[in-house]
Design a protein around this motif. Structure first.
Motif, PDB file in Angstrom:
ATOM      1  N   UNK A 195     -62.244  21.870  26.040  1.00 33.03           N
ATOM      2  CA  UNK A 195     -60.969  21.761  26.755  1.00 33.03           C
ATOM      3  C   UNK A 195     -59.744  21.750  25.837  1.00 33.03           C
ATOM      4  N   UNK A 196     -59.758  20.922  24.784  1.00 36.47           N
ATOM      5  CA  UNK A 196     -58.594  20.855  23.885  1.00 36.47           C
ATOM      6  C   UNK A 196     -58.254  22.231  23.328  1.00 36.47           C
ATOM      7  N   UNK A 197     -59.288  22.993  22.968  1.00 28.58           N
ATOM      8  CA  UNK A 197     -59.058  24.307  22.367  1.00 28.58           C
ATOM      9  C   UNK A 197     -58.763  25.374  23.417  1.00 28.58           C
ATOM     10  N   UNK A 198     -59.313  25.226  24.617  1.00 26.83           N
ATOM     11  CA  UNK A 198     -58.988  26.168  25.707  1.00 26.83           C
ATOM     12  C   UNK A 198     -57.500  26.125  26.025  1.00 26.83           C
ATOM     13  N   UNK A 199     -56.883  24.946  25.808  1.00 24.49           N
ATOM     14  CA  UNK A 199     -55.467  24.763  26.138  1.00 24.49           C
ATOM     15  C   UNK A 199     -54.570  24.863  24.907  1.00 24.49           C
ATOM     16  N   UNK A 200     -55.132  25.307  23.777  1.00 19.34           N
ATOM     17  CA  UNK A 200     -54.348  25.475  22.552  1.00 19.34           C
ATOM     18  C   UNK A 200     -53.514  26.757  22.611  1.00 19.34           C
ATOM     19  N   UNK A 201     -52.491  26.814  21.775  1.00 21.42           N
ATOM     20  CA  UNK A 201     -51.626  28.005  21.740  1.00 21.42           C
ATOM     21  C   UNK A 201     -52.419  29.268  21.426  1.00 21.42           C
ATOM     22  N   UNK A 202     -53.427  29.154  20.555  1.00 22.80           N
ATOM     23  CA  UNK A 202     -54.175  30.342  20.122  1.00 22.80           C
ATOM     24  C   UNK A 202     -55.227  30.802  21.132  1.00 22.80           C
ATOM     25  N   UNK A 203     -55.497  29.994  22.148  1.00 25.63           N
ATOM     26  CA  UNK A 203     -56.461  30.388  23.181  1.00 25.63           C
ATOM     27  C   UNK A 203     -55.973  31.632  23.910  1.00 25.63           C
ATOM     28  N   UNK A 204     -56.901  32.514  24.262  1.00 26.66           N
ATOM     29  CA  UNK A 204     -56.526  33.745  24.974  1.00 26.66           C
ATOM     30  C   UNK A 204     -56.409  33.539  26.481  1.00 26.66           C
ATOM     31  N   UNK A 205     -56.599  32.314  26.958  1.00 30.38           N
ATOM     32  CA  UNK A 205     -56.377  32.024  28.374  1.00 30.38           C
ATOM     33  C   UNK A 205     -54.903  32.249  28.720  1.00 30.38           C
ATOM     34  N   UNK A 206     -54.643  32.512  30.001  1.00 30.54           N
ATOM     35  CA  UNK A 206     -53.267  32.778  30.432  1.00 30.54           C
ATOM     36  C   UNK A 206     -52.416  31.518  30.351  1.00 30.54           C
ATOM     37  N   UNK A 207     -51.111  31.707  30.217  1.00 31.80           N
ATOM     38  CA  UNK A 207     -50.199  30.570  30.178  1.00 31.80           C
ATOM     39  C   UNK A 207     -50.213  29.810  31.514  1.00 31.80           C
ATOM     40  N   UNK A 208     -50.396  30.538  32.625  1.00 33.76           N
ATOM     41  CA  UNK A 208     -50.440  29.881  33.942  1.00 33.76           C
ATOM     42  C   UNK A 208     -51.631  28.917  34.015  1.00 33.76           C
ATOM     43  N   UNK A 209     -52.773  29.363  33.483  1.00 32.82           N
ATOM     44  CA  UNK A 209     -53.978  28.522  33.426  1.00 32.82           C
ATOM     45  C   UNK A 209     -53.703  27.254  32.604  1.00 32.82           C
ATOM     46  N   UNK A 210     -53.129  27.432  31.424  1.00 32.70           N
ATOM     47  CA  UNK A 210     -52.860  26.286  30.542  1.00 32.70           C
ATOM     48  C   UNK A 210     -51.889  25.301  31.192  1.00 32.70           C
ATOM     49  N   UNK A 211     -50.817  25.844  31.771  1.00 26.32           N
ATOM     50  CA  UNK A 211     -49.802  24.974  32.386  1.00 26.32           C
ATOM     51  C   UNK A 211     -50.392  24.178  33.552  1.00 26.32           C
ATOM     52  N   UNK A 212     -51.231  24.828  34.359  1.00 23.22           N
ATOM     53  CA  UNK A 212     -51.856  24.118  35.482  1.00 23.22           C
ATOM     54  C   UNK A 212     -52.764  23.009  34.961  1.00 23.22           C
ATOM     55  N   UNK A 213     -53.560  23.312  33.934  1.00 26.24           N
ATOM     56  CA  UNK A 213     -54.539  22.342  33.423  1.00 26.24           C
ATOM     57  C   UNK A 213     -53.873  21.119  32.804  1.00 26.24           C
TER      58      UNK A 213
END
Length: 313
Positions: A195-213
């Motif tokens: 989780x910590x790394x999924x929400x890191x700046x370098x993660x390729x997940x979308x910004x919308x995903x990170x902001x929601x989480x």
């Protein structure tokens, strides 16, 4: 975080492994973790074979530190993926979602270190029989696909430690240096953090995903889809449809119909925060900022040593 069997096995400075998460774990995230002293993993589960080759080549350019590839064994083109891993000279492979017996010998013949993810002490014993080099014991606090046992990390780690002599990595709900000390006390020699790394700046997940989480509160994620593959999701519109169907006893085929195609890609990578699967761990409710990997790793290290010192006093 002192040197131990996990550090020696993978040639890393800190016994911190970044989970190889679908749609999050590209070369940018994995190389950042490796460069910060941990073990970065490419998440092959959401990559076409040619995409994996591209990410492997970029990893080789981005870091000279150890790194690896995470491979879910249910991957549809698994044999092609394993061919690529051997051909490209990958040194570390983490496998999950299947029997470790199938590929461990072949990977060992190619000089590759193998770790396998389990959710019970029974499967940890099977890992030892299969000859893997390390086992990741993942509690049900973890995000994404999960074990059917629903055993929490603090319950699972000591039982796996009793069941096997293999180097042991704890996963599921670990988001602080304090948590690393806690699982060490129970017998783990390293941690895998998603989780910590999924929400890191370098993660390729979308910004919308990170902001929601990072806006989630305690209780905003739930385990569902047990008739297909138990998965921890954020409660959104798609989750509510699944929960309603499961409450009236919907079968697997109906649930697959509700999910539709590429639900995790829609949610994590494309940023469809209501109609896609938002896979994240329970510890997301403790994450309040999107930070870079170097900051996250430095904080884990500081918290770890402060906790050790406090307990020593």
């Amino acid at each position: 975080m002192s040197k131990n069997r996990i550090c020696e096995l993978f040639g890393i400075e800190l016994p911190v492994i970044q989970g190889g998460m679908v749609w999050c774990s590209g070369w940018r995230l994995a190389s950042a973790v490796s460069n910060a002293g941990g073990l970065g993993l490419l998440g092959a589960g959401s990559m076409h074979p040619e995409t994996l080759v591209e990410h492997i080549h970029k990893m080789k350019e981005a870091t000279d530190k150890p790194w690896g590839v995470n491979v879910p064994l249910m991957y549809p083109e698994i044999d092609r993926l394993m061919d690529i891993i051997v051909e490209e000279g990958v040194k570390v492979v983490f496998t999950s979602a299947g029997s470790p017996k199938k590929f461990t010998s072949r990977l060992h013949e190619a000089g590759i270190k193998v770790a396998h993810v389990v959710s019970s002490s029974k499967f940890a014993r099977k890992c030892e029989e299969a000859g893997v080099d390390a086992v990741v014991a993942e509690g049900f606090e973890a995000g994404g696909h999960n074990g059917r046992e629903e055993t929490t990390t603090l319950t699972l780690i000591p039982q796996v430690r009793q069941a096997t002599t293999l180097p042991l990595i704890a996963a599921g709900g670990i988001g602080s240096g304090q948590a690393i000390v806690a699982v060490e006390a129970l017998g783990a020699e390293g941690v895998q953090i998603g989780t910590l790394f999924a929400l890191a700046k370098e993660s390729s997940a979308s910004e919308q995903f990170k902001e929601l989480c990072i806006r989630t509160e305690e209780g905003d994620t739930m385990l569902c889809l047990k008739k297909i593959s138990p998965t921890r999701l954020v409660k959104n519109q798609l989750y509510m449809q699944i929960a309603e169907a499961e409450a009236r006893g919907a079968e697997a085929d109906e649930l697959r119909g509700i999910l539709g195609k590429a639900a995790s890609k829609r949610g994590i990578f494309e940023g469809d925060t209501e109609g896609g699967e938002i896979e994240i761990g329970q510890i997301a409710s403790a994450v309040k900022d999107i930070e870079d990997v170097a900051t996250i790793m430095a904080r884990l290290k500081t918290e770890y040593y402060e906790t050790k010192n406090r307990l020593a006093r």
